[in-house]
Scaffold this motif. Structure first.
Motif, PDB file in Angstrom:
ATOM      1  N   VAL A 317     -16.394   5.255  11.420  1.00 22.72           N
ATOM      2  CA  VAL A 317     -15.429   4.649  10.955  1.00 22.72           C
ATOM      3  C   VAL A 317     -15.071   4.740   9.479  1.00 22.72           C
ATOM      4  N   LEU A 318     -15.907   3.545   9.489  1.00 21.34           N
ATOM      5  CA  LEU A 318     -15.762   3.030   7.769  1.00 21.34           C
ATOM      6  C   LEU A 318     -16.518   4.059   6.794  1.00 21.34           C
ATOM      7  N   TYR A 319     -17.175   4.912   6.863  1.00 20.91           N
ATOM      8  CA  TYR A 319     -17.310   6.300   6.306  1.00 20.91           C
ATOM      9  C   TYR A 319     -15.614   6.825   5.773  1.00 20.91           C
ATOM     10  N   PHE A 320     -15.184   7.525   7.196  1.00 21.04           N
ATOM     11  CA  PHE A 320     -14.163   7.923   7.057  1.00 21.04           C
ATOM     12  C   PHE A 320     -13.152   7.843   6.571  1.00 21.04           C
ATOM     13  N   ALA A 321     -12.952   6.777   6.186  1.00 20.74           N
ATOM     14  CA  ALA A 321     -11.690   5.161   5.617  1.00 20.74           C
ATOM     15  C   ALA A 321     -12.750   5.150   4.312  1.00 20.74           C
ATOM     16  N   GLY A 322     -13.468   4.873   3.268  1.00 26.21           N
ATOM     17  CA  GLY A 322     -13.927   5.588   2.280  1.00 26.21           C
ATOM     18  C   GLY A 322     -14.276   6.531   1.490  1.00 26.21           C
ATOM     19  N   PHE A 323     -14.585   7.436   2.315  1.00 22.09           N
ATOM     20  CA  PHE A 323     -14.024   8.572   1.341  1.00 22.09           C
ATOM     21  C   PHE A 323     -12.735   9.412   1.438  1.00 22.09           C
ATOM     22  N   GLY A 324     -12.050   8.314   2.101  1.00 22.19           N
ATOM     23  CA  GLY A 324     -10.828   8.743   2.360  1.00 22.19           C
ATOM     24  C   GLY A 324      -9.423   7.994   0.685  1.00 22.19           C
ATOM     25  N   THR A 325     -10.441   7.021   0.617  1.00 25.44           N
ATOM     26  CA  THR A 325     -10.357   5.551  -0.803  1.00 25.44           C
ATOM     27  C   THR A 325     -10.203   6.635  -1.786  1.00 25.44           C
ATOM     28  N   MET A 326     -11.776   7.541  -1.520  1.00 27.76           N
ATOM     29  CA  MET A 326     -12.186   7.964  -2.739  1.00 27.76           C
ATOM     30  C   MET A 326     -12.159   9.720  -3.121  1.00 27.76           C
ATOM     31  N   ALA A 327     -11.636  10.392  -1.908  1.00 28.19           N
ATOM     32  CA  ALA A 327     -10.850  11.949  -2.756  1.00 28.19           C
ATOM     33  C   ALA A 327      -9.492  10.948  -2.315  1.00 28.19           C
ATOM     34  N   LEU A 353       3.570   6.261   4.540  1.00 33.57           N
ATOM     35  CA  LEU A 353       3.963   5.563   5.973  1.00 33.57           C
ATOM     36  C   LEU A 353       4.067   6.466   6.819  1.00 33.57           C
ATOM     37  N   ALA A 354       4.360   7.370   7.123  1.00 28.88           N
ATOM     38  CA  ALA A 354       3.634   8.272   8.210  1.00 28.88           C
ATOM     39  C   ALA A 354       2.903   8.289   9.158  1.00 28.88           C
ATOM     40  N   PHE A 355       1.790   7.736   8.407  1.00 27.87           N
ATOM     41  CA  PHE A 355       0.247   7.740   8.868  1.00 27.87           C
ATOM     42  C   PHE A 355       0.409   6.140   9.258  1.00 27.87           C
ATOM     43  N   VAL A 356       0.376   4.920   8.841  1.00 23.67           N
ATOM     44  CA  VAL A 356       0.538   3.827   9.410  1.00 23.67           C
ATOM     45  C   VAL A 356       0.030   3.447  10.580  1.00 23.67           C
ATOM     46  N   TYR A 357       1.207   3.874  12.015  1.00 24.55           N
ATOM     47  CA  TYR A 357       1.454   3.796  12.943  1.00 24.55           C
ATOM     48  C   TYR A 357       0.297   4.327  13.476  1.00 24.55           C
ATOM     49  N   PRO A 358       0.354   5.568  13.895  1.00 27.40           N
ATOM     50  CA  PRO A 358      -0.879   6.550  14.575  1.00 27.40           C
ATOM     51  C   PRO A 358      -2.047   6.128  14.673  1.00 27.40           C
ATOM     52  N   VAL A 359      -2.310   5.956  13.306  1.00 27.02           N
ATOM     53  CA  VAL A 359      -4.260   4.597  12.830  1.00 27.02           C
ATOM     54  C   VAL A 359      -4.473   4.074  14.006  1.00 27.02           C
ATOM     55  N   PHE A 360      -2.844   3.228  14.082  1.00 26.38           N
ATOM     56  CA  PHE A 360      -3.094   1.771  15.381  1.00 26.38           C
ATOM     57  C   PHE A 360      -2.987   2.389  16.954  1.00 26.38           C
ATOM     58  N   ALA A 361      -2.694   3.862  16.640  1.00 25.33           N
ATOM     59  CA  ALA A 361      -2.405   3.699  17.850  1.00 25.33           C
ATOM     60  C   ALA A 361      -3.582   4.765  18.772  1.00 25.33           C
ATOM     61  N   VAL A 362      -4.331   5.017  18.189  1.00 25.06           N
ATOM     62  CA  VAL A 362      -5.523   5.462  18.360  1.00 25.06           C
ATOM     63  C   VAL A 362      -6.344   4.960  18.621  1.00 25.06           C
ATOM     64  N   ARG A 363      -7.358   4.598  19.979  1.00 21.34           N
ATOM     65  CA  ARG A 363      -8.274   3.886  20.416  1.00 21.34           C
ATOM     66  C   ARG A 363      -9.350   4.385  20.608  1.00 21.34           C
ATOM     67  N   ASP A 364      -9.609   5.066  21.501  1.00 25.21           N
ATOM     68  CA  ASP A 364     -10.355   6.227  22.214  1.00 25.21           C
ATOM     69  C   ASP A 364     -11.549   7.199  21.890  1.00 25.21           C
ATOM     70  N   ASN A 365     -10.710   7.680  20.739  1.00 26.58           N
ATOM     71  CA  ASN A 365     -11.643   8.768  19.965  1.00 26.58           C
ATOM     72  C   ASN A 365     -11.475   8.503  18.541  1.00 26.58           C
ATOM     73  N   LEU A 366     -12.734   8.307  18.561  1.00 32.32           N
ATOM     74  CA  LEU A 366     -13.334   7.979  17.614  1.00 32.32           C
ATOM     75  C   LEU A 366     -13.406   9.045  15.918  1.00 32.32           C
ATOM     76  N   LEU A 367     -13.339  10.332  15.930  1.00 29.42           N
ATOM     77  CA  LEU A 367     -13.467  11.262  15.788  1.00 29.42           C
ATOM     78  C   LEU A 367     -11.628  11.150  14.690  1.00 29.42           C
ATOM     79  N   LEU A 368     -10.615  11.125  15.087  1.00 29.95           N
ATOM     80  CA  LEU A 368      -9.366  11.316  15.311  1.00 29.95           C
ATOM     81  C   LEU A 368      -8.825   9.498  14.961  1.00 29.95           C
ATOM     82  N   LEU A 369      -9.335   8.719  14.879  1.00 29.38           N
ATOM     83  CA  LEU A 369      -8.813   8.349  14.311  1.00 29.38           C
ATOM     84  C   LEU A 369      -9.481   7.981  12.999  1.00 29.38           C
ATOM     85  N   GLY A 370     -11.595   8.332  12.355  1.00 33.65           N
ATOM     86  CA  GLY A 370     -11.527   8.848  11.659  1.00 33.65           C
ATOM     87  C   GLY A 370     -10.818   9.574  10.407  1.00 33.65           C
ATOM     88  N   LEU A 371     -10.343  10.398  11.052  1.00 32.28           N
ATOM     89  CA  LEU A 371      -9.427  11.146  10.226  1.00 32.28           C
ATOM     90  C   LEU A 371      -8.052  10.569   9.831  1.00 32.28           C
TER      91      LEU A 371
END
Length: 480
Positions: A317-327, A353-371
């Motif tokens: 998950v941190l890979y997704f977050a880190g590469f997102g920040t980098m991009a 702002l459109a993505f803040v709450y969806p991030v914390f709505a995902v629990r069991d889907n690692l790929l969707l959370l990462g994206l």
């Protein structure tokens, strides 16, 4: 016969080989900065288990690096204004590297917290010194790219730290992560030997008979010097007590004391013409940290404790977050040069702002959370790659290092408040919802402050002739 102008060079050809060399040296410093700083967030649960820390105590270890940032940013920024950006960069890297190494020998909460104070001072100086160094070395037309590309190094460091965590901690323990803090010292020594000085500073400051002294307003008389020396101690002690158990029951009073003391420094450093600029820039940056650091600081804890993710899953998950920040940092550079740093910053934050709450709505889907995290970090934390360009444009070369270092790192106290506030909110709601609330609210405030150009507008009340953008090309300044 009509004449035709020669075709424009690609932007990367406008940057000379020496300027690219300067950039990569500073960028490596940012990679190591990100690596060293993110370490504490990765091993926070291991440290808490060994030392028996509460959630608030653990979060305060992240805050510890912010307490001394205001002082480190101002002092090392002033060193850069007076003696050159290169020296300030080297001193900053040495300081945070030794502080990180010392964390590995901590025997309790207080010893680890003290080492974090040294890290904070060094990282504050690294931010202001490297940012001013690169932007003053690159052509004016591509300085947003210089800013965004530079800050991307922090994300590379965070991704690298996540990978090293996966390799090191399960077999050797959390302390070995901090022992690696000695690596940047070799980089610092190489930088001191090989780097040229920043061109703009060298041309406008280095050859002058009188060197800048950004702190002169604080010590212009003996009485003022004595009073401000006491205020420095008061501010540091107050902040220390605010973010440690020692200030329990007195946090509101201590916070007001620290805030008023730092505001007094801002008013003096800014002078009659610049005091509103200093104060409003600090407020803007405070909320910029308050929106970005809840996720940055407590995401690993959230993934481990609330979602029950394993070490490998957290790393993914941190890979997704880190590469997102980098991009996001890379994209911010191009967008900032195209439409202006201020507009690019405000509009991209608004989209986040459109993505803040969806991030914390995902629990069991690692790929969707990462994206979702990739997109959120790209549009939210990644756009912060424009901050050096945005802040630096408000200040002239002779005082830019100290001004950027002071305002940015006083504002960075928002990053100290964020994890502690997130932990407190989590006592009344789940941690994910607390992080979402803080991120959303802070983002809205920053969009308003930056989008409506509040710092520059207030500055023109006390200094009507103020230049709008000190880092822009003569005919290429951003319209107010």
């Amino acid at each position: 016969m009509p004449t035709t102008s020669p075709p424009a060079l690609p932007w990367y050809r406008e940057v000379s080989r020496t300027q690219w060399k300067s950039f990569f040296a500073a960028w490596i410093g940012y990679v190591l900065d990100g690596f060293d700083f993110v370490l504490i967030t990765l091993v926070l649960t291991e440290i808490s288990d060994e030392f028996g820390l509460s959630t608030v105590q653990a979060a305060s270890l992240i805050s510890g690096a912010f307490i001394t940032r205001w002082l480190g940013g101002a002092v090392l920024g002033a060193v850069g204004d007076r003696y050159g950006r290169r020296l300030a960069m080297v001193l900053s890297i040495l300081l945070y590297s030794l502080g990180t190494f010392a964390c590995g020998f901590a025997w309790n909460y207080h010893s680890l917290f003290t080492a974090r104070l040294a890290i904070g001072m060094g990282m504050a100086g690294e931010y202001s010194a490297s940012a001013t160094y690169v932007m003053e070395s690159w052509p004016a037309r591509v300085r947003s790219r210089a800013s965004g590309f530079l800050i991307s190094g922090f994300s590379v460091g965070s991704v690298l730290a996540a990978q090293v965590y996966d390799w090191v901690v399960p077999s050797l323990g959390w302390r070995w992560m901090f022992y690696l803090g000695l690596i940047p010292i070799a980089v610092a020594l190489w930088m001191r030997r090989a780097l040229p000085e920043a061109e703009e500073w060298a041309e406008s400051v280095a050859d002058k008979d009188t060197k800048p002294n950004p702190f002169r307003p604080l010590f212009v008389t003996r009485v003022r010097a004595a009073v401000n020396t006491v205020l420095i101690v008061v501010a540091t002690v107050s902040l220390f007590l605010v973010f440690t158990p020692g200030g329990a029951g007195m946090v509101p009073v201590l916070s007001v004391v620290a805030g008023l003391t730092l505001a007094a420094f801002a008013v003096q450093l800014g002078g009659k013409r610049g005091r509103l600029l200093y104060l409003s820039m600090i407020v803007t940056l405070f909320f910029a940290f308050l929106y970005s650091w809840p996720i940055q600081a407590l995401l690993p804890t959230y993934l481990k404790t609330e979602l029950g993710y394993t070490t490998d899953q957290v790393t993914d998950v941190l890979y997704f977050a880190g590469f997102g920040t980098m991009a996001g940092c890379w994209a911010a550079g191009f967008l900032g040069d195209r439409i202006g740093a201020r507009k690019a910053y405000a509009l991209t934050l608004l989209a986040s702002l459109a993505f803040v709450y969806p991030v914390f709505a995902v629990r069991d889907n690692l790929l969707l959370l990462g994206l979702l995290l990739f997109v959120l970090q790209a549009t939210s934390f990644g756009i912060s790659g424009l901050l050096p360009r945005y802040i630096g444009g408000h200040f002239p070369t002779a005082s830019r290092g100290a001004a950027l270092g002071f305002t940015y790192n006083v504002g960075a106290l928002g990053g100290a408040v964020a994890p502690v506030l997130g932990a407190h909110l989590a006592s009344g709601m789940d941690l994910g919802r607390a992080l979402a609330v803080l991120t959303f609210a802070g983002t809205v405030i920053v969009v308003l402050l930056v989008g409506f150009d509040v710092p520059a507008r207030l500055n023109r009340l006390t200094d009507p002739a103020a230049k709008h953008d000190h880092l822009a090309a003569p005919l290429d300044s951003e319209s107010p």
